[in-house]
Design an enzyme around this catalytic site. Structure first.
Site, short mmCIF file in Angstrom:
data_model
loop_
_atom_site.label_atom_id
_atom_site.label_comp_id
_atom_site.label_asym_id
_atom_site.label_seq_id
_atom_site.Cartn_x
_atom_site.Cartn_y
_atom_site.Cartn_z
N HIS A 263 0.87 -1.19 0.00
CA HIS A 263 0.00 0.00 0.00
C HIS A 263 0.90 1.23 0.00
O HIS A 263 1.49 1.57 -1.01
CB HIS A 263 -0.93 -0.11 1.22
CG HIS A 263 -2.08 0.84 1.25
ND1 HIS A 263 -2.38 1.72 0.24
CD2 HIS A 263 -3.03 1.07 2.21
CE1 HIS A 263 -3.46 2.41 0.56
NE2 HIS A 263 -3.87 2.05 1.76
N HIS A 302 -2.51 -2.27 -10.31
CA HIS A 302 -3.45 -1.71 -9.34
C HIS A 302 -4.69 -2.56 -9.30
O HIS A 302 -5.11 -3.11 -10.33
CB HIS A 302 -3.81 -0.26 -9.74
CG HIS A 302 -4.41 0.51 -8.62
ND1 HIS A 302 -5.74 0.47 -8.31
CD2 HIS A 302 -3.83 1.34 -7.72
CE1 HIS A 302 -5.96 1.24 -7.27
NE2 HIS A 302 -4.83 1.78 -6.88
N ASP A 358 2.69 5.39 -7.34
CA ASP A 358 3.96 5.23 -6.63
C ASP A 358 5.17 5.13 -7.53
O ASP A 358 6.30 5.20 -7.07
CB ASP A 358 3.90 3.99 -5.73
CG ASP A 358 2.94 4.19 -4.58
OD1 ASP A 358 2.96 5.29 -4.02
OD2 ASP A 358 2.17 3.28 -4.28
N1 CMC Z 1 4.73 -6.94 -11.28
C1 CMC Z 1 4.63 -8.14 -11.89
N2 CMC Z 1 3.48 -8.84 -11.95
C2 CMC Z 1 2.40 -8.31 -11.37
C3 CMC Z 1 2.45 -7.05 -10.72
C4 CMC Z 1 3.67 -6.35 -10.69
N3 CMC Z 1 3.77 -5.17 -10.12
N4 CMC Z 1 1.22 -6.76 -10.23
C5 CMC Z 1 0.45 -7.79 -10.56
N5 CMC Z 1 1.16 -8.72 -11.25
C6 CMC Z 1 0.65 -9.97 -11.84
C7 CMC Z 1 0.43 -11.02 -10.77
O1 CMC Z 1 1.58 -11.81 -10.61
C8 CMC Z 1 -0.73 -11.79 -11.36
O2 CMC Z 1 -0.24 -12.60 -12.38
P1 CMC Z 1 -0.85 -14.08 -12.62
O3 CMC Z 1 -2.29 -13.83 -13.01
O4 CMC Z 1 -0.02 -14.68 -13.68
O5 CMC Z 1 -0.74 -14.79 -11.29
C9 CMC Z 1 -1.58 -10.69 -12.02
O6 CMC Z 1 -0.64 -9.66 -12.37
C10 CMC Z 1 -2.66 -10.12 -11.12
O7 CMC Z 1 -2.04 -9.66 -9.91
P2 CMC Z 1 -2.74 -9.64 -8.49
O8 CMC Z 1 -1.69 -9.73 -7.44
O9 CMC Z 1 -3.84 -10.65 -8.47
O10 CMC Z 1 -3.41 -8.20 -8.49
P3 CMC Z 1 -3.97 -7.45 -7.22
O11 CMC Z 1 -5.07 -6.61 -7.69
O12 CMC Z 1 -4.24 -8.40 -6.12
O13 CMC Z 1 -2.71 -6.57 -6.75
C11 CMC Z 1 -1.23 -4.77 -6.45
C12 CMC Z 1 -2.61 -5.19 -6.94
C13 CMC Z 1 -1.12 -3.25 -6.52
C14 CMC Z 1 -1.04 -5.21 -4.98
C15 CMC Z 1 -0.15 -5.44 -7.34
O14 CMC Z 1 -0.31 -5.01 -8.68
C16 CMC Z 1 1.27 -5.17 -6.86
O15 CMC Z 1 1.78 -5.91 -6.00
N6 CMC Z 1 1.95 -4.11 -7.39
C17 CMC Z 1 3.26 -3.74 -6.94
C18 CMC Z 1 3.15 -2.95 -5.63
C19 CMC Z 1 2.59 -1.56 -5.89
O16 CMC Z 1 3.00 -0.86 -6.80
N7 CMC Z 1 1.64 -1.14 -5.02
C20 CMC Z 1 1.07 0.21 -5.07
C21 CMC Z 1 -0.39 0.20 -5.37
S1 CMC Z 1 -0.99 1.84 -5.80
C22 CMC Z 1 -0.94 2.69 -4.29
C23 CMC Z 1 -2.11 2.42 -3.43
O17 CMC Z 1 -3.26 2.65 -3.88
O18 CMC Z 1 -1.88 2.01 -2.28
#
Ligand code: CMC
Length: 422
Positions: A263, A302, A358
């Site tokens: 986050h 996101h 971010d």
């Molecule tokens: N790099 C590589 N792969 C990714 C990433 C990433 N940053 N984000 C998602 N994926 C892949 C993930 O591995 C999955 O692939 P597969 O379907 O093959 O298993 C797919 O994309 C869907 O990911 P998810 O984890 O199910 O998506 P989510 O909605 O649960 O997670 C997130 C959202 C923001 C936690 C995630 O994209 C992430 O970890 N990003 C990096 C951390 C980040 O930048 N966070 C800041 C968020 S914006 C600020 C805020 O609002 O707090």
């Protein structure tokens, strides 16, 4: 025609028609036909926890609006304190309302002397400033016992003013303490962002005036971070607030949620990632490793934005303006290279992964001289407004305690076995 869904319980043929209202179906209606059958949704992937009139996000179209106003217009033309008023009151203030609002906040920037001398100085010398902030926000509740009176609008207003006003002071104090610098009192002759920068950057001057470009950038960053509808920390605020605890304690819980690397800690992770990559030549190998499942591309992806994050575009423009004053952050080239490669790569395209807020915010903070540990603290300063707006909205619409259910998958009943027989 009223849109609806019909659910049939195939065990007994019973059906119920549930109307779709504002894009959702009522779980209460659902439970009428299926009592004791729960939605299994651990990360709230398909659960709306509130009806809210504060912030609108369309993740597919990349739209973000506070009370109907596009984020692009607010970031360009408004101030953080005006946006705070808008989020909390529903409309932009008149000149008179704005003047009173700013005056009230300005007069509440000081913290109790005990808080500075005994509480803040009690932390270990190398404490993480976000750890200090989480505890300091919670500690405020002990100074304002009237805050418990959460259903009195006047008392509530007082705590809102205090929290918005004291966040920069606590944030600056946490930073100065964690880097071994003396604390400076707020200078209430300065505006909100200038005052914060003064408390953070001042050394021996009697008055510190930050560069106007940096002041404007800070204020715009505060606007961009002020609210983002039902994100993790806001959900924490609503859940903890639903117990009717005072707003300082609920805000401390929200702050703790923001501390997490998924986050508010993501911009810190971006800087660490860019530093580790080190140079443009290493980008392809890094991207390959991410695609093979070794870590994530920080600052990408996101839960809601599946096209682009409108805040990321605004932040990129701010970054260039800030770099004109501070000099270019050397990590910028790596960030641009990484973005270019990722946006053209099938892995990221098919998963709809784009730069989020971010990806660039950390580069700006670092160029302005903030250590990475301060990044989540900088996020928390304005987000307190969003938390409070949602807290008030919740108290006015729902006074039930948040209490989810579970699907029990543990052991069936068994008898206790004395240790000698195990
Ligand atoms: N790099 C590589 N792969 C990714 C990433 C990433 N940053 N984000 C998602 N994926 C892949 C993930 O591995 C999955 O692939 P597969 O379907 O093959 O298993 C797919 O994309 C869907 O990911 P998810 O984890 O199910 O998506 P989510 O909605 O649960 O997670 C997130 C959202 C923001 C936690 C995630 O994209 C992430 O970890 N990003 C990096 C951390 C980040 O930048 N966070 C800041 C968020 S914006 C600020 C805020 O609002 O707090």
């Amino acid at each position: 025609m009223v849109e609806s869904v019909t659910i049939t319980d195939n065990r007994n043929g019973q059906t119920i028609e549930i109307p779709i209202v504002d894009g959702g179906v009522s779980a209460e209606q659902w439970s009428k036909i299926l009592p004791g059958i729960w939605f299994y949704d651990p990360a709230f992937m398909t659960t709306a926890v509130a009806e809210s009139a504060i912030t609108f996000v369309d993740g597919d179209k990349g739209i973000l609006e506070y009370r109907g106003y596009p984020i692009e217009q607010l970031a360009e033309q408004s101030t953080y304190l005006e946006v705070a008023y808008l989020l909390l009151h529903g409309d932009l203030p008149t000149a008179e309302q704005a003047e009173q609002w700013v005056r009230e906040i300005t007069y509440h920037t000081f913290i109790h002397e005990n808080m500075r001398k005994r509480f803040l100085e009690g932390f270990h010398y190398d404490s993480h400033p976000m750890g200090i902030l989480v505890s300091a926000v919670a500690a405020l509740s002990t100074y304002y016992p009237d805050a418990k009176d959460i259903f009195d609008p006047e008392t509530r207003h007082k705590q809102i003013i205090r929290l918005i006003a004291k966040m920069p002071t606590l944030a600056a104090a946490a930073h100065r303490f964690s880097v071994g610098m003396p604390f400076f009192y707020p200078d209430n002759s300065l505006d909100f962002p200038s005052n914060f920068l003064s408390m953070v950057l001042k050394t021996a001057e009697s008055r510190f005036d930050a560069d106007p470009t940096l002041v404007r950038a800070m204020d715009a960053l505060f606007i961009l971070h002020a609210d983002h509808e039902q994100n993790c920390s806001t959900a924490a605020m609503r859940v903890v607030g639903s117990t009717h605890v005072d707003p300082y304690s609920a805000c401390a819980a929200a702050c703790a949620a923001l501390y997490g690397p998924l986050h508010g800690g993501a911009n810190e992770a971006v800087i660490r990632m860019l530093t580790e990559i080190g140079s443009r030549e290493n980008i392809p190998a890094f991207i390959r490793a991410v695609k093979e499942g070794h870590g994530r591309l920080q600052g990408f992806g996101h839960r809601v934005y599946k096209n682009y994050d409108p805040r990321a575009k605004i932040i990129q423009d701010i970054a260039y303006k800030v770099f004109e004053v501070t000099g270019k952050n050397p990590l910028l080239d790596i960030a641009l290279g990484l973005e270019e490669v990722a946006l053209a790569d099938e892995y990221f395209i098919s998963r709809k992964l784009y730069p989020n807020i971010d990806f660039y915010s950390g580069l700006i903070y670092q160029a302005m001289g903030f250590p990475v540990e301060m990044f989540p603290v900088l996020f928390a300063i304005p987000r307190v407004t969003g938390w409070l707006a949602h807290w008030v909205e919740m108290l006015e619409h729902n006074t039930k305690i948040a209490r989810p259910r579970q699907l029990f998958v543990g052991s069936p009943r068994r008898d206790y076995v004395p240790m000698s027989s195990r």
